[in-house]
Design an enzyme around this catalytic site. Structure first.
Site, short mmCIF file in Angstrom:
data_model
loop_
_atom_site.label_atom_id
_atom_site.label_comp_id
_atom_site.label_asym_id
_atom_site.label_seq_id
_atom_site.Cartn_x
_atom_site.Cartn_y
_atom_site.Cartn_z
N CYS A 69 0.83 -1.21 0.00
CA CYS A 69 0.00 0.00 0.00
C CYS A 69 0.87 1.27 0.00
CB CYS A 69 -0.90 -0.05 1.23
SG CYS A 69 -1.75 1.49 1.62
N CYS A 72 0.12 3.76 2.79
CA CYS A 72 0.60 3.19 4.07
C CYS A 72 2.10 3.49 4.24
CB CYS A 72 0.39 1.68 4.11
SG CYS A 72 -1.33 1.17 4.05
#
Length: 146
Positions: A69, A72
């Site tokens: 991600c 993230c």
């Protein structure tokens, strides 16, 4: 007599009982001697996560993330910076939802990154999406004050 609180050691995951008044004194784990109030976020498995939530009297801010991600990865240093500002009164945990898919499903994590705040063994607030460190700190303090 001072109120006693339970803290889960970020290193050995042993449960420690200390006077609440000593929280600011950088107490060490009675088992492994590691700092109980180290500000670094702690990467946890599903079992460790459950132990922290069930056995720690300290509020927990959890970052649900995955290694693939992009947002993230961008938020990770912000989460670490927020940890330094929130310690020693809040413990920050990281849960890799790729490795702990069942926990993510059990908690209804639908997007990542997602921050969840736990207090007294239950979730009290949730915020999906990446945030800057100042936003993370403000959001956490605001939700703990409720």
């Amino acid at each position: 007599m001072s109120e006693m609180i339970h803290l889960v050691c970020p290193s050995c995951h042993g449960v420690n009982r200390i006077p609440a008044a000593r929280l600011g004194d950088s107490p060490n784990c009675g088992k492994c001697r590691s700092s109980l109030t180290d500000s670094s976020p702690v990467e946890v498995s599903a079992a460790d996560f459950n132990k922290f939530v069930q056995r720690s009297d300290m509020p927990l801010l959890v970052d649900f993330w995955a290694p693939w991600c992009g947002p993230c990865k961008m938020m990770a240093p912000m989460f670490e910076a927020a940890a330094a500002q929130l310690a020693p009164s809040v413990r920050l945990l990281k849960v890799n939802t790729e490795e702990n898919q069942q926990l993510g499903a059990q908690l209804g994590i639908r997007s990542i990154p997602t921050l969840a705040l736990f207090k007294g063994g239950r979730e009290v607030a949730r915020q999906p999406g990446a945030m800057e460190s100042a936003q993370i700190v403000a959001w956490t303090r605001q939700n703990l004050a409720r």
